[in-house]
Design a protein around this motif. Sequence first.
Motif, mmCIF file in Angstrom:
data_model
loop_
_atom_site.group_PDB
_atom_site.id
_atom_site.type_symbol
_atom_site.label_atom_id
_atom_site.label_comp_id
_atom_site.label_asym_id
_atom_site.label_seq_id
_atom_site.Cartn_x
_atom_site.Cartn_y
_atom_site.Cartn_z
ATOM 1 N N GLY A 40 -10.958 14.134 -34.919
ATOM 2 C CA GLY A 40 -11.065 12.684 -34.912
ATOM 3 C C GLY A 40 -12.241 12.215 -34.091
ATOM 4 O O GLY A 40 -12.706 12.903 -33.202
ATOM 5 N N SER A 46 -14.795 13.327 -26.475
ATOM 6 C CA SER A 46 -14.070 13.603 -25.243
ATOM 7 C C SER A 46 -14.685 14.738 -24.449
ATOM 8 O O SER A 46 -15.263 15.663 -25.001
ATOM 9 C CB SER A 46 -12.604 13.931 -25.550
ATOM 10 O OG SER A 46 -12.503 15.208 -26.121
ATOM 11 N N ASP A 255 0.382 14.050 -29.121
ATOM 12 C CA ASP A 255 -0.352 12.975 -29.787
ATOM 13 C C ASP A 255 -0.807 11.907 -28.802
ATOM 14 O O ASP A 255 -1.925 11.389 -28.908
ATOM 15 C CB ASP A 255 0.513 12.340 -30.872
ATOM 16 C CG ASP A 255 0.635 13.219 -32.116
ATOM 17 O OD1 ASP A 255 -0.201 14.129 -32.284
ATOM 18 O OD2 ASP A 255 1.556 12.981 -32.915
ATOM 19 N N SER A 256 0.048 11.574 -27.829
ATOM 20 C CA SER A 256 -0.325 10.516 -26.886
ATOM 21 C C SER A 256 -1.521 10.920 -26.039
ATOM 22 O O SER A 256 -2.386 10.085 -25.730
ATOM 23 C CB SER A 256 0.864 10.152 -25.995
ATOM 24 O OG SER A 256 1.220 11.233 -25.138
ATOM 25 N N HIS A 258 -3.784 13.309 -26.989
ATOM 26 C CA HIS A 258 -4.910 13.443 -27.913
ATOM 27 C C HIS A 258 -5.519 12.082 -28.255
ATOM 28 O O HIS A 258 -6.733 11.970 -28.454
ATOM 29 C CB HIS A 258 -4.458 14.134 -29.192
ATOM 30 C CG HIS A 258 -4.352 15.618 -29.055
ATOM 31 N ND1 HIS A 258 -4.005 16.447 -30.111
ATOM 32 C CD2 HIS A 258 -4.552 16.441 -27.995
ATOM 33 C CE1 HIS A 258 -4.001 17.703 -29.699
ATOM 34 N NE2 HIS A 258 -4.322 17.722 -28.424
ATOM 35 N N ASP A 259 -4.675 11.064 -28.345
ATOM 36 C CA ASP A 259 -5.165 9.738 -28.714
ATOM 37 C C ASP A 259 -6.212 9.212 -27.743
ATOM 38 O O ASP A 259 -7.044 8.373 -28.119
ATOM 39 C CB ASP A 259 -4.000 8.740 -28.799
ATOM 40 C CG ASP A 259 -3.146 8.942 -30.045
ATOM 41 O OD1 ASP A 259 -3.588 9.648 -30.967
ATOM 42 O OD2 ASP A 259 -2.019 8.392 -30.085
ATOM 43 N N VAL A 260 -6.162 9.679 -26.491
ATOM 44 C CA VAL A 260 -7.151 9.234 -25.498
ATOM 45 C C VAL A 260 -8.119 10.362 -25.139
ATOM 46 O O VAL A 260 -8.789 10.313 -24.107
ATOM 47 C CB VAL A 260 -6.460 8.675 -24.236
ATOM 48 C CG1 VAL A 260 -5.716 7.390 -24.568
ATOM 49 C CG2 VAL A 260 -5.524 9.700 -23.614
#
Length: 305
Positions: A40, A46, A255-256, A258-260
């Motif tokens: 993504g 990141s 997921d939480s 990875h989202d940031v």
Amino acid sequence: MATHYRARMNGSDRVALQVVRRGMTASAMTLGLVLVPILGPAAERSTAATMFGTLRAPGEPALIAGHRGDRSTAPENTIAALTAALAGPMVFVETDVRLTSDGVPVLIHDETVDRTTNGTGRVDEMTFAELRSLDAGSWFSSVHSGEHIPSLEEFLDLLAESRKKAMIELKGVWSPEAVSLVDSLLAESGMRSRVVLASFEPETLAAAQSHAPSVERAILGREMLTDPVAEVSAVGAIALITNAKVLAANPGLVDSLHDVGLGVLIYTLNEEQSWAEALAMGVDGIITDTPSSLDGWLADTAPGT
């Protein structure tokens, strides 16, 4: 604590993550880790993705070095085990560091030398010379008789000769001054950009943030954090390293993070079922004591095999 002490050895004594997103299998990296690319646009930007390496295509060959070096072939956290880990085409190797009574960072997992040497006593109550006199290999096999407990400086010299990176767990609580000593050794060896410092201790991570700010950090956690994203971000860490129990009880955790753009690694998995479950959760790394077996399993389960 003791002032900066840089252990000097003579020439004869200077012994020397598969990146998977759900539904994909990619290459493995060291550390006893199989690192998985976080996909993504946000992940591509990141720091975690940058430190953990170029994203690999599904089906690329994987070779994994083990937890504390390659401890399946040599005594853990020795130059022999670390050399074996660095000899393969991986990116990371993992090791543990403690301080001696005279302020020398050395590679050993336990608080005492009892399990992995022919001596007894606490690491922090022994001088470097005392630790250096111990046999750290005979317990593993006679072939490794005479292996020493390495200094961090020795390991960094070895790492510098490779193109690899390292995850260094700072065991116990480290003061800002002690972390500064590690940072100085990293700077002198040119390894600041190739090391991630990890710890279970909030005080150690805070000290690393303030006194080794240019070195990446990762939080080790045995229990679920109250607010994982906030707590990992608070110390400027790039990843959470936790266990299967925590991840199983918190299915949205990966997921939480990875989202940031934060990574998630899991320790210490040694069986096919647990590897499959970890990859299904989308973790970025697997720490294992059986790197060859994991490597073979990943190759067998890659698309097209």
